[in-house]
Motif scaffolding. Structure first.
Motif, PDB file in Angstrom:
ATOM      1  N   SER A 150      35.025  22.963  34.967  1.00 12.01           N
ATOM      2  CA  SER A 150      36.126  23.684  35.411  1.00 12.01           C
ATOM      3  C   SER A 150      37.435  22.787  34.641  1.00 12.01           C
ATOM      4  CB  SER A 150      36.160  23.391  36.817  1.00 12.01           C
ATOM      5  OG  SER A 150      35.338  22.202  37.452  1.00 12.01           O
ATOM      6  N   GLY A 153      37.765  24.618  31.333  1.00 11.55           N
ATOM      7  CA  GLY A 153      38.249  26.027  31.598  1.00 11.55           C
ATOM      8  C   GLY A 153      39.914  26.069  32.103  1.00 11.55           C
ATOM      9  N   ALA A 154      39.972  25.248  33.051  1.00  8.83           N
ATOM     10  CA  ALA A 154      41.530  24.842  33.754  1.00  8.83           C
ATOM     11  C   ALA A 154      42.253  24.497  32.530  1.00  8.83           C
ATOM     12  CB  ALA A 154      41.283  23.707  34.723  1.00  8.83           C
ATOM     13  N   ILE A 157      43.829  27.310  30.466  1.00  9.25           N
ATOM     14  CA  ILE A 157      44.947  28.064  31.473  1.00  9.25           C
ATOM     15  C   ILE A 157      46.129  27.490  31.607  1.00  9.25           C
ATOM     16  CG2 ILE A 157      45.132  29.351  33.447  1.00  9.25           C
ATOM     17  CD1 ILE A 157      42.132  30.003  33.442  1.00  9.25           C
ATOM     18  N   ILE A 181      44.371  29.120  38.816  1.00 10.30           N
ATOM     19  CA  ILE A 181      43.330  28.903  37.816  1.00 10.30           C
ATOM     20  C   ILE A 181      41.819  28.950  38.492  1.00 10.30           C
ATOM     21  CG2 ILE A 181      42.426  26.508  36.660  1.00 10.30           C
ATOM     22  CD1 ILE A 181      45.051  26.069  36.069  1.00 10.30           C
ATOM     23  N   ASN A 184      40.544  32.574  38.027  1.00  7.19           N
ATOM     24  CA  ASN A 184      40.215  32.618  36.402  1.00  7.19           C
ATOM     25  C   ASN A 184      38.934  31.836  35.801  1.00  7.19           C
ATOM     26  OD1 ASN A 184      42.258  34.513  35.487  1.00  7.19           O
ATOM     27  ND2 ASN A 184      43.514  33.141  36.318  1.00  7.19           N
ATOM     28  N   ILE A 185      38.622  31.015  36.453  1.00  2.00           N
ATOM     29  CA  ILE A 185      37.488  30.129  35.955  1.00  2.00           C
ATOM     30  C   ILE A 185      36.237  30.577  36.747  1.00  2.00           C
ATOM     31  CG2 ILE A 185      38.611  28.217  34.963  1.00  2.00           C
ATOM     32  CD1 ILE A 185      37.613  26.582  37.518  1.00  2.00           C
ATOM     33  N   LEU A 188      33.375  31.575  34.630  1.00  2.00           N
ATOM     34  CA  LEU A 188      32.542  30.291  34.179  1.00  2.00           C
ATOM     35  C   LEU A 188      31.586  29.855  34.937  1.00  2.00           C
ATOM     36  CD1 LEU A 188      35.319  28.046  32.324  1.00  2.00           C
ATOM     37  CD2 LEU A 188      33.083  28.819  31.515  1.00  2.00           C
ATOM     38  N   ILE A 268      34.698  33.827  27.090  1.00  2.00           N
ATOM     39  CA  ILE A 268      34.633  32.507  27.803  1.00  2.00           C
ATOM     40  C   ILE A 268      33.729  31.473  26.835  1.00  2.00           C
ATOM     41  CG2 ILE A 268      33.314  31.390  29.706  1.00  2.00           C
ATOM     42  CD1 ILE A 268      33.490  33.914  31.420  1.00  2.00           C
ATOM     43  N   ALA A 271      36.223  29.408  25.497  1.00  2.00           N
ATOM     44  CA  ALA A 271      36.757  28.252  26.291  1.00  2.00           C
ATOM     45  C   ALA A 271      36.081  27.103  26.815  1.00  2.00           C
ATOM     46  CB  ALA A 271      37.363  28.997  27.559  1.00  2.00           C
ATOM     47  N   GLN A 272      35.090  27.443  26.641  1.00  2.27           N
ATOM     48  CA  GLN A 272      33.891  26.386  26.982  1.00  2.27           C
ATOM     49  C   GLN A 272      33.763  25.113  26.238  1.00  2.27           C
ATOM     50  OE1 GLN A 272      30.222  28.574  27.766  1.00  2.27           O
ATOM     51  NE2 GLN A 272      29.972  27.624  29.653  1.00  2.27           N
TER      52      GLN A 272
END
Lengths: 273, 315, 494
Positions: A150, A153-154, A157, A181, A184-185, A188, A268, A271-272
């Motif tokens: 998280s 991912g956060a 964003i 946030i 949007n995660i 994930l 995704i 982003a990870q």
């Protein structure tokens, strides 16, 4: 939208076991709490679809009830990971650069560094072997995973323009985290959740295998494997069916995870990192 | 770079201290008295008290913690309650089984995973790739202790190609010892190989999508040339991180496998220590493993940062 | 010329080596053992595993157990007992040396006995030595032991593993480097794996056939099975996986020996528990149990049912199994009479051995059938000792009491099952003082009846000792009159 084959196939596999677990509350071919020594070691037949074990219990029924244990433990453990880990990760991301972020990440690393099985054994040694303690032991190690996911991912964003404008407008970090946030995660988290779920099933099996999970007479796939070991050369079905159950459930969840990842957002994965 | 390394070193030390406190407190709560365990059912209370004194179990918590820490810093891990020998001796003996086993398993899994992952990536979407993906999915789902049981059944009990377990000792011969570690290493390696292969594949594919690779291809390189000359090097970075992490897991997580094959390694030492309430052994070995994992992570971080300068900035 | 020489040399070399390989009857042996001893001093701790390795092999006492349970002279070649039963004069064998070369003499005997009975002794069987008033050295090969009151079992007591003779020169390191007088010398201990010992060339007694013995520790029943099958072990006395015995029995490479132990396996009942303090409830418990089902289901047929706390192979045994025969209807009736028509909840705390774990699952099912809901907790020994044995915090448990002739534990009100019957306690006092065999026999029989009628515990079965042995080995003990793996009479036939 066309669903990926992995999601369908995995979904069917997992749903089978989920259904078996739920159905077991209402009906199983035979009562797993009654021992019939005289009918032990029977091979699969019309009466006992998977045969009977060393106490004469019907293995098919044991697998159904065992599904309950595995799924319940894994689900609650994931729940613990999410409920504690996600807020932690979001908080850390909102304080990025601050010592709090560092502290949480160091704490994360520390938990990652501990050999999880050993800690699980220690926990059950301190508090006694049971399903509840197995859940705690597995859940603890889910927290840093969800915290890291998280946070990662956060962070990506937080840098976006519309978030910056929200901050300029005066919105607090907590509200931003919760309103912008978190949704949007969510994707994930769903994907990671299925992965942790499948890992939880394997972890519960391992703990039960060494005797630290749910106690007799409640059946558990891992314990069924441990019990079957000395008899595997003359009664292999005792080890094969619980083994297959674990493999297929985990496989189903992993395939679902892959499929979910494909539909929810292939970006995704960037982003990870 | 130096500044980065220095701050990481500080956090390394802090982590270690925190870890030692956590380990010590958890283990002190464990119920069960080593002395009564050792003396058994019919022992008299005064006998038990005498043994507790002998084992040094009667000091205060703080003093025992500091004794332990200062001991470890000088290489003295204490004396095992059950075996009455220095814990460092026990560790040295066992580490020469756990470490080779971990390396062996890592070697097997790497030797399988790298080519498999590469082939899958190079043939993305084609039947080869799909088969490999399917097989690795299965591999990840198999519990390694179940796989171990099956291996023993087939190769030890039925075919008698390998012994069912145990470790003859390095002094009995290198090949013989390696042979006894083979089935355990394979059992450990299988899920790892599956995970590694998948990561290898996705890592290469991701790198292939990067701009600089597209540029290379635009310049006329074929796909495989692109893979070999550019993608592979960079794809290795995350893969190497994973290998580092897996190594730690292999060292510690092999407890069950060590039990199935009755190998006297570190994992089993801890298990036995917990069962026998040999707190000194448990404390010291867990601390050692945590130290190893934290250190490996630290080294990997430093190497990663040395290779990729972007990571050094406070990102 | 050269060519023929080489040929002859090669052929002879081959012939010689094959001859060496096939001719010599094997002289080393690898024995499997479930539990690893925590250390190697049988006089410093209670673990039976210590005796399993060192008794009769490395250490010897004044007397020793034989395979059939009888007591024979060992370091003491003979003894005289005074007419008042208080003074024992032991005549020691001469020329006996410890493994470090020092001589074994009366001083060592005095040292051993005094050490065992001293204030800070950690000897687990201190009670064996408590009755000794004094130990005196008469000369180098004569020792006089004076008791404070007569004890008919004294000579037997001196055969226990806790009474072996040690030397002051070597006692400090006995835990890790045991120095005894036996036919084997300790050579190596790889913790967690094995203990090795080799033939003592300076042994005072009859020479042994073996040159080397290795004890390998395999606690896991699966691993034990695999190791035995694969030929990694030559013998496994006290083999832990009874379900696999038919496979060994069917294989000509192996021989399965079934023998007795002194282990009464009982469903120990906390007599001070709110439910079990009621005699009717304990009687109901007894009738709810189907012994044969437990023997078949947990021990795969190995084990003899018992009706009281006494070994059935013993001549004074009384068969009281009918007193607690399987009658679930009677059980439910008794429970209703006692005020529990719907049964009640209790705890069943189980230590690690499989007779307890498997037997426990079966008993729990049998109890459920009459309404008693026993919640199972699988504990490690350390926890079991703390909660059950010392804390007495349990309702039921299953354990095997392996000391020989231990019916006397029922005379201890503070013992973990907390049975307090003054009549029984008096009977035990009378028994100790009595030396006439006929009178002793009557007392023992009476004692068995009392604890059976009082339904103190659920008496399940006598633990069998099954050993799986390579068919070419002779001389392994069938029974287990004491915890030991006596290798002195073992050899390979070839």
């Amino acid at each position: 939208m066309k669903l990926p084959r992995t999601l369908i196939f995995g979904g069917i596999l997992f749903a089978t076991f989920l259904f078996a677990a739920l159905a077991s509350f209402f009906w199983t071919p035979e009562n797993v709490e009654v021992l019939k020594i005289t009918s032990r070691f029977k091979l699969p037949s019309v009466i006992n679809w998977f045969g009977t074990d060393h106490f004469g219990r019907d293995i098919f029924s044991m697998i159904m009830v065992g599904a309950r244990t595995s799924i319940a433990v894994a689900v609650v453990a994931v729940g613990i990971g999410i409920i504690i880990g996600v807020p932690l990760g979001l908080w850390a991301a909102s304080r990025h650069g601050h010592w709090l972020d560092d502290l949480i990440m160091r704490g994360n690393d520390l938990v990652f560094a501990f050999p999880s099985l050993i800690i699980a054994i220690l926990i059950t040694a301190v508090f006694g072997p049971s399903a509840f303690n197995a859940i705690i032991a597995i859940g603890i190690f889910n927290v840093p995973v969800f915290a890291r996911i998280s946070r990662g991912g956060a962070l990506s964003i937080w840098n976006l323009d519309y978030i910056l404008s929200a901050r300029v407008a005066g919105k607090g970090t907590f509200r931003i985290s919760a309103e912008h946030i978190l949704p949007n995660i969510a994707n994930l988290l769903i994907v990671q959740g299925t992965i942790q779920f499948s890992l939880g099933i394997l972890a519960e099996a391992a703990l039960s295998y060494v005797g630290l999970g749910v106690q007799p007479p409640t059946p558990s796939w891992g314990r069924m494997l441990a019990d079957s070991q000395t008899m595997i050369s003359f009664a292999p079905h005792l080890a094969l069916f619980p083994g297959f159950a674990i493999i297929l459930t985990v496989l189903g969840l992993n395939l679902m995870g892959d499929g979910l990842r494909d539909i929810l957002d292939p970006r995704i994965r960037r982003a990870q990192k | 770079m130096l500044h980065f390394a220095f701050t990481r070193l500080i956090s390394l030390s802090l982590s270690l201290i925190a870890a030692s406190v956590v380990i010590f407190s958890v283990i002190e709560i464990i119920p069960g008295d080593p002395a009564s365990f050792m003396l058994g059912i019919n022992a008299q209370p005064d006998t038990i008290a005498a043994l507790r004194d002998q084992l040094g179990l009667n000091g205060s918590i703080i003093s025992r913690y500091f004794n332990w820490i200062s001991g470890m810093l000088t290489g003295d891990f204490g004396i095992s309650y059950t075996y009455r020998v220095p814990v460092s001796e026990l560790i040295m003996a066992r580490v020469w089984i756990s470490l080779p086993l971990a390396i062996y398993a890592l070697a097997i899994s790497t030797l399988i995973a790298f080519p498999v992952g590469l082939i899958a990536a190079a043939n993305r979407g084609r039947p080869v790739d799909l088969t490999i993906m399917g097989t690795t999915q299965l591999g990840v789902a198999i519990p390694n202790f179940w796989f171990a049981m099956i291996l023993v059944l087939i190769f030890a009990i039925n075919l008698r190609w390998f012994s069912a377990g145990g470790f003859p000792g390095w002094d009995q011969g290198f090949l013989l010892s390696i042979k006894s570690l083979t089935l355990p290493a394979i059992a450990l390696a299988l899920p790892q190989a599956s995970i590694l292969a998948r990561i290898m594949r996705s890592s290469i594919l991701d790198t292939l999508d990067q701009d600089y690779v597209r540029t290379a291809r635009a310049k006329g390189l074929t796909r495989s040339q692109a893979i070999w000359r550019h993608a592979l090097k960079n794809a290795m970075i995350p893969v190497l991180t994973i290998i580092g992490m897996q190594f730690s897991f292999l060292m510690a997580g092999a407890i069950i496998i060590e039990n199935v094959f009755f190998l006297p390694g570190l994992g089993r030492l801890i298990f036995q220590g917990i069962t026998q309430r040999d707190l000194i052994v448990v404390e010291s070995v867990v601390m050692l493993l945590v130290f190893a994992v934290i250190t490996v992570t630290f080294i990997v971080d430093i190497t990663y940062a040395a290779v990729d300068p972007r990571l050094r900035r406070k990102q | 010329m050269n060519f023929y020489l080489k040929k002859i040399a090669a052929t002879s070399a081959i012939l010689l080596s094959t001859a060496m390989l096939s001719h010599a009857a094997q002289t080393d042996i690898t024995i499997g053992m479930q539990l690893e001893p925590p250390n190697l001093d049988p006089t410093g701790g209670a673990a039976g595993a210590i005796d399993q390795v060192v008794y009769a092999n490395i250490f010897e006492g004044l007397t020793r157990y034989q395979a059939d349970g009888s007591i024979a002279p060992a370091l003491a070649k003979s003894w005289d007992i005074s007419s008042d039963g208080l003074t024992y004069t032991f005549h020691l064998n001469e020329g006996v040396k410890f493994h470090d070369g020092t001589a074994m003499d009366a001083e060592d005997v005095k040292f051993s006995l005094d050490r065992a009975r001293s204030e800070d002794s950690t000897n687990a069987q201190k009670a064996l030595f408590a009755g000794i008033a004094s130990v005196d050295v008469v000369d180098a090969s004569t020792v006089k032991v004076t008791l404070s009151s007569p004890n008919g079992g004294f000579i037997t007591n001196m055969a226990w593993g806790d009474a072996v003779i040690v030397a002051p020169e070597s006692i400090a390191n006995a835990a890790t480097s045991p120095i005894g007088t036996g036919p084997f010398v300790f050579s190596n201990w790889v913790q967690g794996d094995r203990i090795e010992m080799s033939k003592n060339d300076n042994y005072w007694g009859a020479p042994i056939a073996l040159k080397k013995a290795t004890f390998k520790f395999i606690s896991d029943p699966t691993a034990a099975f695999a190791a035995m099958m694969a030929g990694d072990l030559d013998a496994f006395p006290g083999y832990p996986a009874p379900e696999t015995l038919p496979q060994f029995a069917a294989d000509p490479r192996f021989t399965v020996i079934g023998g007795n132990t002194e282990g009464e396996t009982i469903l120990s009942t906390n007599n001070k528990d709110e439910h079990f303090s009621n005699l009717k409830v304990r009687k109901a418990l007894a009738h709810a149990i189907n012994r044969q089902e437990i023997i078949d289901g947990a021990m795969f047929g190995y084990g003899k049912p018992i009706g009281t706390h006494f070994a059935p192979h013993h001549p004074d045994y009384v068969d009281l199994t009918a007193n607690s025969n399987y009658d679930p209807e009677l059980s439910k009736k008794l429970l209703a009479e006692a005020g529990y028509p719907n049964g009640f909840d209790t705890t069943l705390k189980l230590p690690p051995p499989s007779y307890a774990r498997r037997g426990g699952e079966i008993i729990a099912a049998q109890l459920r059938a009459v309404g008693i809901n026993a919640e199972i907790s699988n504990l490690e020994w350390a926890d079991w000792l703390k909660q059950v044995f010392k804390g007495k915090d349990y309702g039921l448990t299953i354990v095997s009491h392996t000391e020989p002739m231990d019916i006397g534990i029922y005379a201890r009100p503070a013992y973990y099952f907390q049975y307090d019957n003054p009549d029984f306690q008096q009977l035990m006092k009378d028994l100790t003082a009595e030396s006439d065999p006929a009178a002793r026999s009557n007392m023992l029989k009476k004692a068995q009846r009392i604890i059976s009628d009082d339904y103190v515990n659920g008496y399940l079965f006598q633990l069998a000792r099954t050993s799986v042995i390579n068919s070419k080995i002779n001389g392994m003990w069938e029974n287990s009159p004491t915890q030991a793996t006596d290798l002195t009479g073992v050899s390979w036939s070839d």
